[in-house]
Design an enzyme around this catalytic site. Sequence first.
Site, PDB file in Angstrom:
ATOM      1  N   TYR A 141      32.765  29.930  41.396  1.00  0.00           N
ATOM      2  CA  TYR A 141      32.038  29.207  40.572  1.00  0.00           C
ATOM      3  C   TYR A 141      32.590  29.750  39.129  1.00  0.00           C
ATOM      4  O   TYR A 141      32.084  30.837  38.739  1.00  0.00           O
ATOM      5  CB  TYR A 141      30.717  29.096  40.705  1.00  0.00           C
ATOM      6  CG  TYR A 141      29.809  28.485  40.052  1.00  0.00           C
ATOM      7  CD1 TYR A 141      29.961  26.794  40.078  1.00  0.00           C
ATOM      8  CD2 TYR A 141      29.004  28.819  39.025  1.00  0.00           C
ATOM      9  CE1 TYR A 141      28.891  26.113  39.000  1.00  0.00           C
ATOM     10  CE2 TYR A 141      28.257  28.003  38.032  1.00  0.00           C
ATOM     11  CZ  TYR A 141      28.286  26.629  38.126  1.00  0.00           C
ATOM     12  OH  TYR A 141      27.611  26.031  37.404  1.00  0.00           O
ATOM     13  N   ASP A 234      37.118  36.210  35.900  1.00  0.00           N
ATOM     14  CA  ASP A 234      35.858  35.506  35.560  1.00  0.00           C
ATOM     15  C   ASP A 234      34.748  36.798  35.580  1.00  0.00           C
ATOM     16  O   ASP A 234      34.373  36.827  36.858  1.00  0.00           O
ATOM     17  CB  ASP A 234      35.343  34.425  36.050  1.00  0.00           C
ATOM     18  CG  ASP A 234      34.049  33.755  35.857  1.00  0.00           C
ATOM     19  OD1 ASP A 234      33.424  34.393  35.128  1.00  0.00           O
ATOM     20  OD2 ASP A 234      33.841  32.708  36.291  1.00  0.00           O
ATOM     21  N   LYS A 262      25.908  36.906  30.815  1.00  0.00           N
ATOM     22  CA  LYS A 262      25.021  37.503  31.324  1.00  0.00           C
ATOM     23  C   LYS A 262      24.501  38.933  30.684  1.00  0.00           C
ATOM     24  O   LYS A 262      23.820  38.824  29.690  1.00  0.00           O
ATOM     25  CB  LYS A 262      25.007  37.638  32.959  1.00  0.00           C
ATOM     26  CG  LYS A 262      25.364  36.564  33.607  1.00  0.00           C
ATOM     27  CD  LYS A 262      25.422  36.402  35.067  1.00  0.00           C
ATOM     28  CE  LYS A 262      25.561  35.146  35.971  1.00  0.00           C
ATOM     29  NZ  LYS A 262      24.261  34.187  35.735  1.00  0.00           N
TER      30      LYS A 262
END
Length: 419
Positions: A141, A234, A262
């Site tokens: 994702y 990623d 994050k």
Amino acid sequence: MDSKALYAKAQTLMPGGVNSPLRACRYVNSEPVFIENAKGAYLYDVEGRKYVDYVYSWGPQILGHQDPAVSAAAHAAIDHGSSYGAPCLGEVTLAEAITKLVPSMEMLRMVSSGTEATMSALRLARGCTGRKKFVKFIGNYHGHADAFLAAAGSAAATVPGTPGVPEEVTMHTLLAQYNDLDAVRAHFEACGDEIACVIVEPVAGNMGLVLPRDGFLQGLRDLCTKYGALLIFDEVITGFRVAPGGAQQRFGITPDLTTMGKIIGGGFPVGCYGGRREIMEHMAPVGGVFQAGTLSGNPVAMAAGLATLNRLAECDYDALEAKTKALTDELAAILASKGHPVCVQQIASAFTLYFTDQPVTDMASSAKADQKTFATYWRQMMDQGIYLAPAGFECAFTSFAHADEDFEKTIEAAKNVKF
């Protein structure tokens, strides 16, 4: 107002009553609790119930909630204004800190989310190579940008395309199973001169936690080098989570571009993408690839992110990893003793317990885990004050705020679960 009443009201105001689909808890046949406060290792809902948190806002809070240094930095920054729409000292200081910790990121660009980071990195890869196609992995994702919603993980669609995304958008997305290097090689052999990049979660975190097989990441690096494509890591989840320098430090692989989010914002909305100088200088205003953002590099997120990285420099990653492994091993043993074998996937302070007796190496094997059993486990753990992600294909996270007593409470709760 209690959670049930708040959820009923929320459903009249927001689709499904939530601002991100998984929060609706439909995968576990439940309803969400509404959180009022968070401190250290704990969440407190609107009815005053206390939970040991293993979601941590889906990963950013590696220091725990309201870390004093991070909170102080954010408060000090907001006293000077929350957003300028202009350059500020904080974005330079944080960028410098990140480039020192992650040497492959010689230059970077701040954005406001992981999705912005990945969509911008893809645009940059296409812009500087002049190619359209890219390879992504089923179950990885990379946010909800249109091109990535082909066989995405997390709560996204699991087949190419999704309502609202035309087929023309995903026609250049080439799919492969995670850990299947032969499938990636076949794509390059078929159309290598059309592939701009390979984007990969170096440790998959959205079909549950799935580790790369030996040689997989190096194989991707070699194929990209051979065919002149860019390798994008990623690291929105793995950045500063699996090692101080991310997965690329842990596995010794150097990508061309890296995306992060994050942790680098200390709990505030943030993301960044970066890589070699000659690639990044294709971005406007130096080059012709355009990307912009009103809140990019905002001073509050920059201050919180810098404070987080400074605090992490003092933290013992090895000790937290050892505690996390001990916890997951004990949980797996308890559940197996109840007649439910569990496949444990764990690295550093992230883990997933799959209710299956088979190895989990990709989305196909992840999908075979027993989600009904997980839902039973989730509900009973929540009832005992253990806050887990409401789906069996997500990561759990430990933090430097967790104490031994929190892990002991979690273990005791697992012992009380009845199937």
